[in-house]
Design an enzyme around this catalytic site. Structure first.
Site, PDB file in Angstrom:
ATOM      1  N   ARG A 167      -9.829   0.413   8.591  1.00 38.22           N
ATOM      2  CA  ARG A 167      -9.414  -0.941   8.947  1.00 38.22           C
ATOM      3  C   ARG A 167     -10.491  -1.701   9.697  1.00 38.22           C
ATOM      4  O   ARG A 167     -10.287  -2.872  10.027  1.00 38.22           O
ATOM      5  CB  ARG A 167      -8.188  -0.867   9.842  1.00 38.22           C
ATOM      6  CG  ARG A 167      -6.845  -1.087   9.160  1.00 38.22           C
ATOM      7  CD  ARG A 167      -5.800  -0.866  10.235  1.00 38.22           C
ATOM      8  NE  ARG A 167      -4.546  -1.522  10.085  1.00 38.22           N
ATOM      9  CZ  ARG A 167      -3.470  -0.983   9.516  1.00 38.22           C
ATOM     10  NH1 ARG A 167      -3.515   0.172   8.928  1.00 38.22           N
ATOM     11  NH2 ARG A 167      -2.328  -1.631   9.535  1.00 38.22           N
ATOM     12  N   LYS A 170       0.833  -1.213   0.000  1.00 42.54           N
ATOM     13  CA  LYS A 170       0.000   0.000   0.000  1.00 42.54           C
ATOM     14  C   LYS A 170       0.867   1.262   0.000  1.00 42.54           C
ATOM     15  O   LYS A 170       0.658   2.165  -0.804  1.00 42.54           O
ATOM     16  CB  LYS A 170      -0.936   0.010   1.223  1.00 42.54           C
ATOM     17  CG  LYS A 170      -1.837  -1.218   1.321  1.00 42.54           C
ATOM     18  CD  LYS A 170      -2.732  -1.176   2.559  1.00 42.54           C
ATOM     19  CE  LYS A 170      -1.984  -1.205   3.882  1.00 42.54           C
ATOM     20  NZ  LYS A 170      -1.311  -2.479   4.185  1.00 42.54           N
ATOM     21  N   ARG A 177      11.062  -0.258  11.305  1.00 42.56           N
ATOM     22  CA  ARG A 177       9.977  -0.024  12.259  1.00 42.56           C
ATOM     23  C   ARG A 177      10.071  -0.988  13.430  1.00 42.56           C
ATOM     24  O   ARG A 177      10.386  -2.154  13.257  1.00 42.56           O
ATOM     25  CB  ARG A 177       8.632  -0.205  11.542  1.00 42.56           C
ATOM     26  CG  ARG A 177       8.221   1.033  10.776  1.00 42.56           C
ATOM     27  CD  ARG A 177       7.099   0.789   9.830  1.00 42.56           C
ATOM     28  NE  ARG A 177       5.963   0.072  10.427  1.00 42.56           N
ATOM     29  CZ  ARG A 177       4.823  -0.143   9.794  1.00 42.56           C
ATOM     30  NH1 ARG A 177       4.657   0.314   8.562  1.00 42.56           N
ATOM     31  NH2 ARG A 177       3.845  -0.801  10.368  1.00 42.56           N
ATOM     32  N   ARG A 213      -0.717  -8.657  13.358  1.00 39.64           N
ATOM     33  CA  ARG A 213      -1.322  -7.716  12.417  1.00 39.64           C
ATOM     34  C   ARG A 213      -2.089  -8.451  11.320  1.00 39.64           C
ATOM     35  O   ARG A 213      -3.149  -7.997  10.876  1.00 39.64           O
ATOM     36  CB  ARG A 213      -0.239  -6.809  11.813  1.00 39.64           C
ATOM     37  CG  ARG A 213       0.100  -5.652  12.750  1.00 39.64           C
ATOM     38  CD  ARG A 213       1.547  -5.257  12.701  1.00 39.64           C
ATOM     39  NE  ARG A 213       1.943  -4.675  11.443  1.00 39.64           N
ATOM     40  CZ  ARG A 213       3.225  -4.544  11.054  1.00 39.64           C
ATOM     41  NH1 ARG A 213       4.202  -4.996  11.824  1.00 39.64           N
ATOM     42  NH2 ARG A 213       3.503  -3.986   9.923  1.00 39.64           N
TER      43      ARG A 213
END
Ligand code: ADP
Ligand code: ADP
Ligand code: ZN
Length: 221
Positions: free
Chosen positions: A88, A13, A163, A174
């Protein structure tokens, strides 16, 4: 045109949004980026969400929708929007409709990046970004042109970041969150015939081309 890029963590994305920004002058609205900025600046929101993000769980709908709403206030109507990592949940999808209506905007297309789950862990654990300009890279799929020393293609910086949540354990959480809470919003948009499915397993350039085709097909409406 206002579009949503929908797909699990690592689907591409952010990579594709950056290209659309460059090519079409659209604006990328990434709640992940906004939340990371809040964590870094140690704002009250940032302090609240840090542990949740590190664990790979979802931050509350109220927090992310408020971020999006605030961001939209300053944006001229003529700038096309790319929602990346938002909505989401079902609640966020509904909140987004309301926020957009307040700005006389609507979603024109939802682009689903379809990817095999097996590929995602490798994509995410190999991901890193330029510390200076944020350009995205991958250890295996997208190294900078200059690797000795490693130098950002866009700005020449020698500093890169990973990250905190790009580890296998957080990624698994996730993906589970995506399956349980995010994938179920697809039917909400399918019912409105807004969804185009793109093969996110293809090469980055091919994915871009497929997205461009969708924009050409639906952009003139
Ligand atoms: P990825 O690029 O891997 O899909 P993001 O950068 O979009 O991840 O999000 C990182 C983290 O920020 C998520 O795991 C979650 O904790 C939080 N987050 C980002 N966007 C949302 C959202 N729309 N709703 C809830 N939590 C979010
Ligand atoms: P998302 O924003 O959906 O979490 P990213 O755009 O950050 O995903 O992509 C995750 C990682 O995978 C990055 O390191 C990126 O360079 C890489 N990547 C993105 N698209 C592809 C692709 N089509 N093929 C291989 N690797 C990709
Ligand atoms: Zn850079």
């Amino acid at each position: 045109m206002n579009i949503i890029l929908l797909g699990p963590p690592g689907a591409g994305k952010g990579t594709q949004a950056a290209r659309l920004v460059e090519r079409h002058g659209m604006r990328q609205l990434s709640t992940g980026d906004m939340l990371r900025a809040a964590v870094k600046a140690e704002t009250p929101t940032g302090l609240k969400v840090k542990a949740i993000m590190d664990a790979g769980e979802l931050v509350s709908d109220e927090i992310v929708s408020a971020l999006i709403s605030d961001e939209l206030v300053a944006l001229p109507q003529t700038v096309g929007l790319i929602f990346d990592g938002y909505p989401r949940t079902q609640a966020q999808a509904q909140q987004l409709d309301q926020i957009l209506a307040q700005h006389r905007r609507k979603i024109d297309r939802v682009i689903e990046l379809a990817v095999d789950e097996d590929a995602l862990v490798e994509r995410i654990t190999g991901r890193f970004t330029c510390a200076h300009c944020g350009a995205g890279y991958h250890e295996k799929f997208k190294l900078p042109r200059n690797t000795d020393p490693m130098k950002c293609d866009h700005c020449g910086s020698l500093d890169f970041n990973r990250r905190d949540d790009d580890n296998e354990e957080s990624v698994r959480t996730r993906m589970a969150e995506y399956r349980a809470k995010t994938a179920p919003i697809l039917p909400f948009y399918e019912a409105r015939e807004l969804v185009s499915r793109v093969d996110g397993m293809a090469d980055m350039d091919e994915v871009t081309e497929e997205i461009e085709q969708v924009l050409r097909q639906y952009g003139a409406e």
